[in-house]
Motif scaffolding. Structure first.
Motif, PDB file in Angstrom:
ATOM      1  N   ALA A 325       0.825  -1.206   0.000  1.00  0.00           N
ATOM      2  CA  ALA A 325       0.000   0.000   0.000  1.00  0.00           C
ATOM      3  C   ALA A 325       0.861   1.258   0.000  1.00  0.00           C
ATOM      4  N   TRP A 326       1.936   1.255   0.768  1.00  0.00           N
ATOM      5  CA  TRP A 326       2.795   2.445   0.834  1.00  0.00           C
ATOM      6  C   TRP A 326       3.540   2.654  -0.482  1.00  0.00           C
ATOM      7  N   ALA A 327       4.004   1.574  -1.107  1.00  0.00           N
ATOM      8  CA  ALA A 327       4.680   1.710  -2.400  1.00  0.00           C
ATOM      9  C   ALA A 327       3.732   2.290  -3.443  1.00  0.00           C
ATOM     10  N   MET A 328       2.477   1.839  -3.429  1.00  0.00           N
ATOM     11  CA  MET A 328       1.459   2.399  -4.331  1.00  0.00           C
ATOM     12  C   MET A 328       1.290   3.891  -4.077  1.00  0.00           C
ATOM     13  N   TRP A 329       1.186   4.245  -2.814  1.00  0.00           N
ATOM     14  CA  TRP A 329       0.898   5.629  -2.425  1.00  0.00           C
ATOM     15  C   TRP A 329       2.036   6.562  -2.826  1.00  0.00           C
ATOM     16  N   VAL A 330       3.278   6.119  -2.615  1.00  0.00           N
ATOM     17  CA  VAL A 330       4.434   6.946  -2.974  1.00  0.00           C
ATOM     18  C   VAL A 330       4.447   7.215  -4.478  1.00  0.00           C
ATOM     19  N   ASP A 331       4.226   6.164  -5.279  1.00  0.00           N
ATOM     20  CA  ASP A 331       4.222   6.338  -6.731  1.00  0.00           C
ATOM     21  C   ASP A 331       3.043   7.189  -7.184  1.00  0.00           C
ATOM     22  N   TYR A 332       1.897   7.001  -6.541  1.00  0.00           N
ATOM     23  CA  TYR A 332       0.703   7.779  -6.881  1.00  0.00           C
ATOM     24  C   TYR A 332       0.928   9.263  -6.582  1.00  0.00           C
ATOM     25  N   CYS A 333       1.506   9.554  -5.429  1.00  0.00           N
ATOM     26  CA  CYS A 333       1.752  10.950  -5.046  1.00  0.00           C
ATOM     27  C   CYS A 333       2.799  11.599  -5.941  1.00  0.00           C
ATOM     28  N   ALA A 334       3.796  10.827  -6.350  1.00  0.00           N
ATOM     29  CA  ALA A 334       4.817  11.369  -7.248  1.00  0.00           C
ATOM     30  C   ALA A 334       4.204  11.756  -8.593  1.00  0.00           C
ATOM     31  N   LYS A 335       3.164  11.022  -9.005  1.00  0.00           N
ATOM     32  CA  LYS A 335       2.547  11.261 -10.315  1.00  0.00           C
ATOM     33  C   LYS A 335       1.456  12.321 -10.265  1.00  0.00           C
ATOM     34  N   TYR A 336       0.685  12.353  -9.165  1.00  0.00           N
ATOM     35  CA  TYR A 336      -0.490  13.223  -9.134  1.00  0.00           C
ATOM     36  C   TYR A 336      -0.470  14.300  -8.053  1.00  0.00           C
ATOM     37  N   LYS A 337       0.459  14.212  -7.080  1.00  0.00           N
ATOM     38  CA  LYS A 337       0.433  15.165  -5.959  1.00  0.00           C
ATOM     39  C   LYS A 337       1.788  15.814  -5.721  1.00  0.00           C
ATOM     40  N   ASP A 338       2.599  15.901  -6.767  1.00  0.00           N
ATOM     41  CA  ASP A 338       3.912  16.534  -6.682  1.00  0.00           C
ATOM     42  C   ASP A 338       4.779  15.959  -5.573  1.00  0.00           C
ATOM     43  N   GLY A 339       4.604  14.670  -5.306  1.00  0.00           N
ATOM     44  CA  GLY A 339       5.451  14.010  -4.315  1.00  0.00           C
ATOM     45  C   GLY A 339       5.012  14.178  -2.892  1.00  0.00           C
ATOM     46  N   ASP A 340       3.906  14.866  -2.628  1.00  0.00           N
ATOM     47  CA  ASP A 340       3.429  15.064  -1.260  1.00  0.00           C
ATOM     48  C   ASP A 340       2.719  13.796  -0.790  1.00  0.00           C
ATOM     49  N   THR A 341       3.320  13.075   0.147  1.00  0.00           N
ATOM     50  CA  THR A 341       2.775  11.795   0.606  1.00  0.00           C
ATOM     51  C   THR A 341       1.932  11.936   1.884  1.00  0.00           C
ATOM     52  N   THR A 342       1.536  13.157   2.213  1.00  0.00           N
ATOM     53  CA  THR A 342       0.702  13.357   3.400  1.00  0.00           C
ATOM     54  C   THR A 342      -0.624  12.592   3.255  1.00  0.00           C
ATOM     55  N   GLU A 343      -0.982  11.857   4.288  1.00  0.00           N
ATOM     56  CA  GLU A 343      -2.218  11.045   4.267  1.00  0.00           C
ATOM     57  C   GLU A 343      -3.301  11.720   5.092  1.00  0.00           C
TER      58      GLU A 343
END
Length: 346
Positions: A325-343
């Motif tokens: 789940a965290w690996a998904m989230w990091v890649d998702y944030c890098a693509k759509y949230k400018d790298g901001d991984t705040t949950e």
């Protein structure tokens, strides 16, 4: 099924000795009667009229073909291979996160007719049914089917039964590989369920953006696991007998379910462009030459473990789910949230 698949089925049945032409009925006519019954829930008396055969003849060949279908099982229903599935490799939402997923498991209910003294055992939330456990791959091929359990039985209990059976009769799980399952099961060695208390079903995700790693994981888990719901939908849409409360002895009803899943796989392999197969039918709730990998990596669930060992193993797999789940989230944030991984919302 379409003519091409039908004549291929007749050839396979004849060439491998599962069925033989008789003095009065060729294999094609035998199969046609059988398919009319399972595909359209046609009554014996109707088949008698349409094929100009006696009721005894219709019944005899129906049961003969039902048994012959078991001969196709090893050929057209192979347990999940120990390899990365192409449907996962070719989808960036699934790969590399689900690279060790070998399929999906779920249960479905099939209407059943039983003697009055057995009805109570089989009566559940969906009426009098048999509960069928199945595993499939994303391309709608069944890899394992266990039919005949009471409709009131818990899905997890049926899974335990499938795992406790010795190979090749039990559900095969490879070391380090896993099946995706719904919340009716639990995350444990070989099985990963969604996060509880977090939006899961695809219809709940419409118009929403994942706010944290757990929501993103559940979204993609649901998207991939929905393939088995679509497979069940296709199966029931094609074989109307599965919703007809067939008036056969219960062991025969179990054999009918197995025969229908084998025929489903046959059509998927021999005629992948089949119209019904390519419909995305949801319900509420490979290649036949490919051989399975060496069994040395198959997990042995028949060995008993202590409660502490069970707990530690489940926690280990929950940690694996968190890592995915965290690996998904990091890649998702890098693509759509400018790298901001705040949950948000945890």
């Amino acid at each position: 099924m379409r003519p091409k698949a039908f004549f291929k089925l007749a050839d396979v049945m004849r060439n491998h000795g599962f069925l033989k032409d008789t003095k009065h009925l060729q294999v094609e006519e035998q199969l046609a009667m059988f398919l009319c019954i399972v595909g359209h829930k046609t009554k014996n008396r109707v088949i008698r009229t349409e094929f100009i055969r006696s009721g005894e003849t219709v019944s005899r060949y129906f049961n003969k073909i039902l048994q012959a279908m078991n001969g196709l099982r090893d050929r057209y229903m192979k347990q999940a291979p120990n390899e990365i599935l192409p449907e996962i490799v070719n989808n960036p939402n699934y790969f590399p996160y689900f690279k060790d997923c070998i399929g999906m498991i779920d249960g479905t209910h099939i209407d059943a007719m039983l003697p009055s003294n057995l009805v109570a055992r089989f009566r559940g939330r969906k009426g009098v049914t048999q509960n069928v456990l199945a595993a499939c791959t994303p391309n709608k091929l069944f890899t394992y089917v266990l039919a005949g359990w009471e409709g009131a039985a818990n899905d997890y209990r049926i899974l335990q039964d499938a795992l406790s059976r010795p190979q090749p009769y039990g559900l095969r799980v490879y070391d380090g590989k896993y099946y995706l399952c719904d919340a009716g099961y639990t995350t444990m060695p070989g099985f990963i369920s969604p996060y509880r208390g977090v939006r899961y079903h695809l219809k709940e995700q419409i118009g929403r953006t994942p706010r944290n790693s757990r929501e993103l994981f559940n979204l993609r888990h649901s998207s991939l696991r929905s393939k088995i719901e679509s497979t069940f939908g296709t199966l029931k849409n094609r074989f109307k007998i599965l919703s007809a409360k067939p008036n056969y002895p219960f062991p025969t009803q179990v054999d009918i379910v197995l025969a229908c899943t084998i025929l489903h796989n046959f059509i998927a392999i021999e005629d992948p462009q089949d119209d019904i197969l390519n419909e995305n039918v949801l319900i509420d709730e490979e290649n036949d030459d490919v051989t399975n990998e060496d069994d040395s990596s198959v997990v042995d669930f028949t060995q008993s473990r202590t409660q502490r060992e069970e707990r530690d193993a489940r926690n280990e797999w929950k940690d694996l789910r968190d890592q995915i789940a965290w690996a998904m989230w990091v890649d998702y944030c890098a693509k759509y949230k400018d790298g901001d991984t705040t949950e948000i919302g945890l």
